[in-house]
Every structure is written in structure tokens, then in C-alpha cells.
Design a protein around this motif. Structure first.
Motif, PDB file in Angstrom:
ATOM      1  N   GLU A   1       6.127  -3.599  12.389  1.00  0.00           N
ATOM      2  CA  GLU A   1       5.872  -4.830  11.367  1.00  0.00           C
ATOM      3  C   GLU A   1       5.561  -6.269  12.017  1.00  0.00           C
ATOM      4  OE1 GLU A   1       8.133  -7.019   7.680  1.00  0.00           O
ATOM      5  OE2 GLU A   1       8.824  -5.031   8.313  1.00  0.00           O
TER       6      GLU A   1
ATOM      7  N   ILE B   1       4.547  -8.531   1.664  1.00  0.00           N
ATOM      8  CA  ILE B   1       3.797  -7.087   2.054  1.00  0.00           C
ATOM      9  C   ILE B   1       4.156  -6.079   0.839  1.00  0.00           C
ATOM     10  CG2 ILE B   1       4.243  -5.476   3.610  1.00  0.00           C
ATOM     11  CD1 ILE B   1       5.493  -7.229   5.640  1.00  0.00           C
TER      12      ILE B   1
ATOM     13  N   ALA C   1       3.427  -0.906   0.957  1.00  0.00           N
ATOM     14  CA  ALA C   1       3.470  -0.564   2.452  1.00  0.00           C
ATOM     15  C   ALA C   1       3.981   0.801   2.729  1.00  0.00           C
ATOM     16  CB  ALA C   1       4.148  -1.379   3.202  1.00  0.00           C
TER      17      ALA C   1
ATOM     18  N   PHE D   1       4.447   2.070   6.368  1.00  0.00           N
ATOM     19  CA  PHE D   1       4.348   1.631   7.890  1.00  0.00           C
ATOM     20  C   PHE D   1       4.623   3.118   8.609  1.00  0.00           C
ATOM     21  CE2 PHE D   1       4.634  -2.982   7.238  1.00  0.00           C
ATOM     22  CZ  PHE D   1       3.479  -3.159   6.680  1.00  0.00           C
TER      23      PHE D   1
ATOM     24  N   GLY E   1      -0.889  -0.410   2.978  1.00  0.00           N
ATOM     25  CA  GLY E   1      -0.378  -1.532   2.606  1.00  0.00           C
ATOM     26  C   GLY E   1      -1.214  -2.783   2.401  1.00  0.00           C
TER      27      GLY E   1
ATOM     28  N   VAL F   1      -1.093  -7.253   2.669  1.00  0.00           N
ATOM     29  CA  VAL F   1      -0.118  -8.345   2.995  1.00  0.00           C
ATOM     30  C   VAL F   1      -1.151  -9.691   2.643  1.00  0.00           C
ATOM     31  CG1 VAL F   1       0.666  -9.743   5.071  1.00  0.00           C
ATOM     32  CG2 VAL F   1       0.400  -6.871   5.179  1.00  0.00           C
TER      33      VAL F   1
END
Length: 274
Positions: free
Chosen positions: A11, A54, A57, A59, A96, A98
Motif C-alpha cells: 500500500e 481507498i 481493495a 491488495f 481497488g 483510489v
């Protein structure tokens, strides 16, 4: 492997990369070959982040040798505010979105980081109609004015201090080339605080939602205290609100709301130098 962490996509690397892209998009939008913005007196003008979000997400889905695709766009929100939105995907699977909001600022005459002034830049496109970033910008303004009562399931008027952790930001690691505490370092300090108040679960989680609101900055050699104000403890998740305060005067410089869940894999071996 700067792009990965122990639990998937890094991140912090991502935020730095998107901050760089935001800066380049500003230059492109203003028709400039490089993001060298200055005021009428020739003093440097910077894009200070006011908020980032965010959402949706995943990740933890990122693996070594995956290809990450970032699709970015820029919009003007007001006389001084700009927003960028970045859609993330691996092999056409979204992981995700952002959203980042910045405002153009210049330092006060004394050159410190405590006080900055907003600046309008010539050559940018006109203010657009309402976008998905407009809601985040309005929320950020509400936080700065103290008008927000609830966010991400937390009742802000019922919160109390559950713990504090003080950090001494390092000039070579936490500050950017303009001499400001870098926006990504705000998240770093919250994650380090999380590591202290919940070390067992923190080693296995990845972010699925994060909202960060920025109000101020610090000078070199000033400390920052992360205050845990609220947390929820559903099974397999870390959900909390941390507030960052400047050590010299106690001023609030940021609010960070985080939702992280246990990743589907946890790195159990540490390999030096990789």
C-alpha cells in the motif's frame, strides 16, 4: 520487490506511485512539460493532499510477477483543488479504486511547515461538474470544520483515547523533497501503531478500505503521536480510527480510518535482502 509487502500489494509503494502520477497529471493538465509550479513571486507551489480514499481493495490478490494496471484520470474541483482517481486491476480483475484530492499551497514567509497558503494556478481546465471525488472533498471540508459526526461506522462524538504511540519522523525516510512530512508517511505511522496495539492480527491483514484526511504538517525534529480513538473487532478484521497529533503543540494533523482483513496468505519466511 518494492511493489509487494508480506501480504500482497504494498500500500505504501502504491500511494507513493499514485502521488507521483497525480503530480504529473497536474503538469499535463496545465500544459507544462514538468510539474514546476510557482506563484507570482517565483516561489515554489506544491500540491498538498487534503484527503485520499481507498475503496474495494483486494491488495492480497497481488502476487510476484503479476501485472498491475493503473488507469488514472484528473478533474478540477474548485479554484485550488484537484482530484485524481485511479482504478487498479490485475489480469482484468479489479483490486481497488483510489481517489486523491490535493490543493495548491505555498509556504508562509518563515518557511516552516505549520502554515501554508492556498494558491490558484493559471492554465488549468475549468471546474467540472460534480464527480465522485466531490463527495470526498465535501467530507474533507466537513472534517476540517468539525461538522462530521459519524464516519465508517464510528460515532466520532463517543470516541475516547484507547492508546497513544509517539514517532519521531526521519528526514531521509518520512519527508519528501519539498521538506514536508510526506502524505504516505501518515499511513506508515498508523500501521506502525496498529502493529503495536494488535501485533498478532496485524501481521496477517491487508487493507480493503482506508480514508485519510490531512489537516497539517510538521517540521523536522518534531514528533507525531498516533492516538487510537476507536476500534471494532469483528472476526478476522482490524477496523479502527487513529488521529495524528503534532508533538510540539498537540495540533491535529490527520485522521485515518482503516479497515483491514486477514489476507488469504501470510508470509512465514523472512529472506534478507530480497
Amino acid at each position: 520487490m518494492p511493489h509487494l509487502s508480506g501480504n500482497g500489494l504494498s500500500e505504501i509503494w502504491l500511494l507513493k506511485e499514485l502521488g507521483h502520477r497525480h503530480w504529473l497529471l497536474l503538469a499535463e493538465s496545465a500544459g507544462r512539460p514538468a510539474p514546476d509550479f510557482r506563484d507570482e513571486a517565483g516561489q515554489p507551489v506544491y500540491a498538498a493532499f487534503c484527503a485520499l480514499s481507498i475503496e474495494d481493495a483486494n491488495f492480497a490478490a497481488a502476487r510476484a510477477n503479476d501485472r498491475l494496471r493503473i488507469t488514472s484520470s484528473l478533474a478540477r474541483l474548485s479554484r485550488t483543488q484537484m482530484s485524481s482517481r485511479h482504478h487498479l486491476a490485475i489480469e482484468d480483475r479489479p483490486i481497488g479504486v483510489v481517489t486523491m484530492i490535493s490543493t495548491f499551497v505555498r509556504r508562509a514567509p518563515d518557511g516552516g511547515n505549520h502554515t501554508v497558503a492556498r494558491v490558484a494556478i493559471e492554465g488549468l481546465p475549468p471546474v467540472g461538474e460534480g464527480t465522485s471525488a466531490s463527495k470526498l472533498a465535501g467530507l474533507a471540508a466537513g472534517f476540517r470544520a468539525g461538522r462530521v459526526e459519524r464516519h465508517m461506522g464510528f460515532d466520532l462524538h463517543r470516541e475516547s483515547e484507547l492508546g497513544t504511540w509517539t514517532f519521531n519522523p526521519c528526514p531521509s525516510l518520512d519527508f519528501n523533497g519539498a521538506g514536508f512530512l510526506y502524505f504516505a508517511s501518515f499511513v506508515v505511522m498508523v500501521d506502525r501503531a496498529e502493529w503495536r496495539f494488535e501485533p498478532v492480527l496485524a501481521r496477517a491483514v491487508a487493507t480493503v478500505r482506508r480514508d485519510v484526511f490531512f489537516y497539517g504538517n510538521v517540521d523536522r525534529c518534531e514528533t507525531v503521536t498516533a492516538c487510537l480513538l476507536a476500534r471494532r473487532e469483528p472476526t478476522g478484521a482490524l477496523i479502527h480510527h487513529c488521529r495524528l497529533r503534532r508533538g510540539s503543540d498537540g495540533a491535529v494533523i490527520g485522521d485515518v480510518f482503516t479497515t483491514r482483513t486477514v489476507a488469504d496468505r501470510v508470509t512465514t519466511e523472512t529472506v534478507g535482502g530480497v
